[in-house]
Scaffold this motif. Structure first.
Motif, PDB file in Angstrom:
ATOM      1  N   VAL A  81     -18.651  -7.083   6.948  1.00 18.12           N
ATOM      2  CA  VAL A  81     -19.529  -6.224   6.162  1.00 18.12           C
ATOM      3  C   VAL A  81     -20.212  -7.065   5.087  1.00 18.12           C
ATOM      4  CG1 VAL A  81     -18.115  -4.170   6.535  1.00 18.12           C
ATOM      5  CG2 VAL A  81     -17.692  -5.608   4.532  1.00 18.12           C
ATOM      6  N   SER A  82     -21.221  -6.474   4.433  1.00 17.89           N
ATOM      7  CA  SER A  82     -21.880  -7.126   3.311  1.00 17.89           C
ATOM      8  C   SER A  82     -20.884  -7.300   2.165  1.00 17.89           C
ATOM      9  CB  SER A  82     -23.067  -6.289   2.830  1.00 17.89           C
ATOM     10  OG  SER A  82     -23.554  -6.760   1.584  1.00 17.89           O
ATOM     11  N   SER A  83     -20.911  -8.461   1.523  1.00 17.27           N
ATOM     12  CA  SER A  83     -19.972  -8.717   0.437  1.00 17.27           C
ATOM     13  C   SER A  83     -20.380  -8.019  -0.853  1.00 17.27           C
ATOM     14  CB  SER A  83     -19.856 -10.229   0.186  1.00 17.27           C
ATOM     15  OG  SER A  83     -21.127 -10.776  -0.138  1.00 17.27           O
ATOM     16  N   SER A  84     -21.597  -7.481  -0.915  1.00 14.79           N
ATOM     17  CA  SER A  84     -22.044  -6.791  -2.124  1.00 14.79           C
ATOM     18  C   SER A  84     -21.673  -5.302  -2.095  1.00 14.79           C
ATOM     19  CB  SER A  84     -23.550  -6.952  -2.314  1.00 14.79           C
ATOM     20  OG  SER A  84     -24.257  -6.450  -1.191  1.00 14.79           O
ATOM     21  N   ARG A  85     -21.947  -4.628  -1.004  1.00 15.70           N
ATOM     22  CA  ARG A  85     -21.588  -3.222  -0.820  1.00 15.70           C
ATOM     23  C   ARG A  85     -21.800  -2.871   0.649  1.00 15.70           C
ATOM     24  NH1 ARG A  85     -20.962   1.862  -3.387  1.00 15.70           N
ATOM     25  NH2 ARG A  85     -20.887   0.896  -5.426  1.00 15.70           N
ATOM     26  N   PHE A  86     -20.926  -2.059   1.200  1.00 16.38           N
ATOM     27  CA  PHE A  86     -21.087  -1.653   2.591  1.00 16.38           C
ATOM     28  C   PHE A  86     -20.974  -0.145   2.688  1.00 16.38           C
ATOM     29  CE2 PHE A  86     -16.535  -2.118   2.067  1.00 16.38           C
ATOM     30  CZ  PHE A  86     -15.979  -1.116   2.843  1.00 16.38           C
ATOM     31  N   THR A  87     -21.469   0.402   3.798  1.00 15.49           N
ATOM     32  CA  THR A  87     -21.434   1.842   4.023  1.00 15.49           C
ATOM     33  C   THR A  87     -20.699   2.159   5.324  1.00 15.49           C
ATOM     34  OG1 THR A  87     -23.552   1.860   5.208  1.00 15.49           O
ATOM     35  CG2 THR A  87     -23.629   2.177   2.818  1.00 15.49           C
ATOM     36  N   VAL A  88     -20.113   3.345   5.364  1.00 12.46           N
ATOM     37  CA  VAL A  88     -19.448   3.861   6.562  1.00 12.46           C
ATOM     38  C   VAL A  88     -19.999   5.250   6.821  1.00 12.46           C
ATOM     39  CG1 VAL A  88     -17.254   4.335   7.706  1.00 12.46           C
ATOM     40  CG2 VAL A  88     -17.361   2.638   5.861  1.00 12.46           C
ATOM     41  N   GLU A  89     -20.501   5.473   8.028  1.00 14.18           N
ATOM     42  CA  GLU A  89     -21.092   6.764   8.380  1.00 14.18           C
ATOM     43  C   GLU A  89     -20.138   7.554   9.268  1.00 14.18           C
ATOM     44  OE1 GLU A  89     -25.426   7.417   9.740  1.00 14.18           O
ATOM     45  OE2 GLU A  89     -24.241   7.609  11.586  1.00 14.18           O
ATOM     46  N   PHE A  90     -19.966   8.849   8.942  1.00 13.25           N
ATOM     47  CA  PHE A  90     -19.114   9.755   9.714  1.00 13.25           C
ATOM     48  C   PHE A  90     -19.985  10.884  10.255  1.00 13.25           C
ATOM     49  CE2 PHE A  90     -16.587   7.740   6.480  1.00 13.25           C
ATOM     50  CZ  PHE A  90     -15.416   7.397   7.124  1.00 13.25           C
ATOM     51  N   SER A  91     -20.040  11.040  11.568  1.00 14.50           N
ATOM     52  CA  SER A  91     -20.910  12.060  12.164  1.00 14.50           C
ATOM     53  C   SER A  91     -20.201  12.768  13.310  1.00 14.50           C
ATOM     54  CB  SER A  91     -22.214  11.435  12.666  1.00 14.50           C
ATOM     55  OG  SER A  91     -21.960  10.451  13.653  1.00 14.50           O
ATOM     56  N   LEU A  92     -20.472  14.063  13.431  1.00 17.64           N
ATOM     57  CA  LEU A  92     -19.926  14.892  14.508  1.00 17.64           C
ATOM     58  C   LEU A  92     -20.887  16.042  14.725  1.00 17.64           C
ATOM     59  CD1 LEU A  92     -17.558  15.624  16.433  1.00 17.64           C
ATOM     60  CD2 LEU A  92     -16.571  16.936  14.553  1.00 17.64           C
ATOM     61  N   ASN A  93     -21.212  16.311  15.973  1.00 20.45           N
ATOM     62  CA  ASN A  93     -22.130  17.402  16.296  1.00 20.45           C
ATOM     63  C   ASN A  93     -21.627  18.713  15.712  1.00 20.45           C
ATOM     64  OD1 ASN A  93     -24.389  18.612  17.604  1.00 20.45           O
ATOM     65  ND2 ASN A  93     -23.031  19.331  19.232  1.00 20.45           N
ATOM     66  N   GLY A  94     -22.530  19.422  14.987  1.00 16.13           N
ATOM     67  CA  GLY A  94     -22.168  20.681  14.366  1.00 16.13           C
ATOM     68  C   GLY A  94     -21.680  20.552  12.939  1.00 16.13           C
ATOM     69  N   TYR A  95     -21.621  19.321  12.430  1.00 14.76           N
ATOM     70  CA  TYR A  95     -21.175  19.070  11.066  1.00 14.76           C
ATOM     71  C   TYR A  95     -22.213  18.209  10.335  1.00 14.76           C
ATOM     72  CZ  TYR A  95     -16.562  20.822  12.345  1.00 14.76           C
ATOM     73  OH  TYR A  95     -15.526  21.619  12.760  1.00 14.76           O
ATOM     74  N   PHE A  96     -22.227  18.314   9.011  1.00 15.82           N
ATOM     75  CA  PHE A  96     -23.102  17.468   8.210  1.00 15.82           C
ATOM     76  C   PHE A  96     -22.559  16.040   8.190  1.00 15.82           C
ATOM     77  CE2 PHE A  96     -24.173  21.662   6.677  1.00 15.82           C
ATOM     78  CZ  PHE A  96     -25.543  21.585   6.452  1.00 15.82           C
ATOM     79  N   THR A  97     -23.435  15.090   8.464  1.00 17.46           N
ATOM     80  CA  THR A  97     -23.058  13.680   8.424  1.00 17.46           C
ATOM     81  C   THR A  97     -22.745  13.272   6.987  1.00 17.46           C
ATOM     82  OG1 THR A  97     -24.360  13.118  10.385  1.00 17.46           O
ATOM     83  CG2 THR A  97     -23.890  11.331   8.847  1.00 17.46           C
ATOM     84  N   LEU A  98     -21.751  12.411   6.838  1.00 11.16           N
ATOM     85  CA  LEU A  98     -21.340  11.930   5.525  1.00 11.16           C
ATOM     86  C   LEU A  98     -21.369  10.407   5.519  1.00 11.16           C
ATOM     87  CD1 LEU A  98     -20.110  12.626   2.706  1.00 11.16           C
ATOM     88  CD2 LEU A  98     -17.861  12.377   3.780  1.00 11.16           C
TER      89      LEU A  98
END
Length: 588
Positions: A81-98
């Protein structure tokens, strides 16, 4: 009866952010030679608003992704991952992605708790559709309102959009019990209008998604089109809410909140104008940072690992020493409490209120939890040597009548110690030796309850695992295990096999013997058993007549293979084949 079927300085601590990993005994992950990159291990659990585990959630970090298992858990080892800041995406059909984000520490292990809101949730979600050439409106049951002007939208390519606009939104209430699990980012880090690093104290939030039914739309920024948003202020926060508050929007690419306008308090709502839609927070901001830390232990002073602790509007998780810590904004009261609903009999106080801290200040908040059962064991490889890994225990709480879990990494000697309330059966998910294994056991009355050595062999290539019901074939490609049970009274010694799909569907086999050959399911005394549950179709019928063939039975670390065929209680024709790793023998 046992049966396994699964204070450093403030400056140093800033890098831990929202993801609070269990403490490592030694650094295992290599650090990439590229100074702009680093390696971390990401693991955790995903639930819904009712704390029910969510299976099949896509967890994505850059180009690397996985899906959650039937217990809502996931594991990604040694991710660059980036050493400055990284993101993790959580997605599932029928739910709001976070989207979650953090500033990484090289080689760190992060154990994450995440919640997704259903698009049909009555309390927190809402939706509306309208023609793009007319003014549109979304009024949510929780009091939030979004007003759109006519001809306000463009496509992802920037072209004016004409057609039906679909809007859906999720309300984030900072007073909800599990708020830290459902909020974007999660570490409260942001930048003010001058680009200065600050920390935020949220009062209300909205995650808004606009589409044409398939692709995302946005407001026409080229023509300075704005929408008016009314954020409902939780009743308990109305008095303390400032008359004017900053609006922060979350940048999903950078993983950070940015100040972008203001909103005014009108009655019980904040009203403001926004230029685009993502996740928006109405929040005060504070330039200073402070540290809150503490320990969670039982009545005997024994550390309790794997406990999520809410610290204001963020959370941390206790490590193997029962220790947690978190960076928090200065100048505001911080309420601290145990987040896990499964842990009963909290000793007084059940929450701790920390007065506002100054920049660089520290505070300690310790908790004692009594009445829990300790589950311990040691993870070893096929040669008997201890190995490190992560262990998750999940069970149906007899106290709270809900499915709950707790988890943490093992120590360097492979030993884990986790705590549960009263439960008849516990499922154990283990990630170790480059594999993941789901097992289960029935705790005895002893406390602590020692599972002893749990052998995890390295991965082995399995064949297909599938089942056909009434002519339709289903593949089971999540977890799969097999082993032998000995010294079982009154049931005979047997082979146990369990195979799961990513949505939690499964089939399980228990023979009434421990050799290759044919076994009959017919309801006779001490029968062999075949059970099946296909969630996507609702098929849960007992298999009353079947033949099970064990065609391969290797030593521990090898494979157990075979096939089956038969009929259900209502006459549905079933068949299938299995190829599972053989785990260590178990003794009752």
């Amino acid at each position: 009866m046992k049966k396994i079927i699964l204070q450093t300085t403030l400056l140093l601590l800033v890098s831990f952010m929202f993801f609070s990993g269990c403490k490592k005994d030694k650094k295992e992950e290599p650090t990439p030679t590229d100074p702009t990159k680093t390696s971390v291990t990401l693991t955790g659990n995903v639930i819904d608003i009712n704390s029910t585990p969510l299976a099949g959630v896509t967890v994505k970090v850059g180009t690397v992704q996985t899906t959650t298992s039937s217990d809502g858990s996931f594991y990604l080892s040694n991710v660059t991952v980036s050493s400055s800041r990284f993101t993790v995406e959580f997605s599932l059909n029928g739910y709001f992605t976070l989207v979650r984000s953090a500033i990484p520490t090289a080689g760190e292990k992060y154990d994450i708790e995440v919640g997704l809101i259903s698009e049909t949730d009555f309390t927190y979600a809402g939706s509306a559709s309208f023609a793009s050439n007319t003014a549109g409106n979304l009024t949510m049951g929780n009091g939030c309102v979004i007003d759109f002007p006519a001809n306000a939208f463009i496509t992802s390519s920037g072209a004016p959009f004409s057609g039906t606009v679909n809007v859906k939104a999720a309300y984030l209430d900072p007073t909800m019990n599990n708020y830290p699990l459902f909020v974007f980012g999660g570490d409260l880090y942001a930048k003010d209008s001058l680009g200065t690093d600050v920390m935020i104290n949220p009062y209300a939030g909205l995650n808004v998604v606009i589409t044409d039914g398939v692709d995302k739309l946005q407001l026409d920024t080229a023509n300075s089109v704005n929408a008016q948003v009314q954020f409902n202020i939780p009743t308990t926060l109305i008095t303390s809410a400032p008359n004017t508050i900053e609006l922060f929007d979350f940048d999903e690419n950078n993983g950070e909140c940015y100040a972008n306008g203001t909103a005014n308090k009108t009655g019980g709502k904040y009203v403001g104008q926004v230029q685009h839609f993502s996740f928006w927070n109405c929040a005060e901001y504070h330039p200073g940072k402070a540290l809150i830390s503490g320990y969670v232990k039982d009545q005997n002073g024994t550390p309790i690992p794997g406990i999520p602790v809410r610290i204001g509007h963020t959370f941390a998780k206790t490590d193997v020493d029962g220790y947690y810590h978190k960076i928090v904004p200065t100048g505001t009261n911080i309420l601290i409490k145990i987040l896990s609903v499964q842990l009963s009999n909290l000793a007084t106080p059940s929450f701790i209120n920390v007065s506002p801290l100054t920049d660089g200040g520290t505070a300690t908040a310790d908790f004692t939890i009594s009445g829990l059962k300790k589950i311990t064991g040691r993870i070893i490889n096929c040669a008997g040597a201890p190995i490190q890994g992560k262990v998750l225990l999940s069970w149906y709480s007899n106290l709270f009548y809900t499915n709950v879990n707790t988890s943490c990494f093992t120590k360097s000697n492979g030993i884990f110690e986790l705590f549960i309330d009263s439960a008849y059966s516990v499922t154990m998910h283990i990630w170790a030796n480059n594999t993941d294994t789901i097992t289960s056991f029935t705790p005895s009355y002893s406390n602590p309850y020692n599972l002893g050595n749990i052998t995890i062999c390295p991965p082995i290539q399995t064949g297909p695992n599938k089942a056909t019901v009434s002519g339709v074939t289903y593949n089971f490609n999540s977890s799969k295990i097999g082993f032998m049970i000995f010294d079982t009274v009154p049931a005979p010694k047997h082979i146990s096999i369990a195979v799961y799909a990513t949505d939690g569907s499964f089939f399980a086999i228990q023979t009434n013997g421990t050799t290759t050959g044919q076994y009959i399911v017919d309801g006779s005394p001490n029968p062999s058993v075949l059970s099946m549950n296909i969630y996507s179709t609702g098929f849960q019928e007992p298999i009353t007549n079947a033949t099970i063939n064990i065609t391969r039975l290797d030593a521990v670390g090898g494979l157990i293979e075979g096939n089956f065929s038969g009929t259900s209680a209502t006459g549905a024709v079933v068949s299938g084949q299995f190829s599972v790793p053989r785990m260590a023998n178990q003794y009752n």
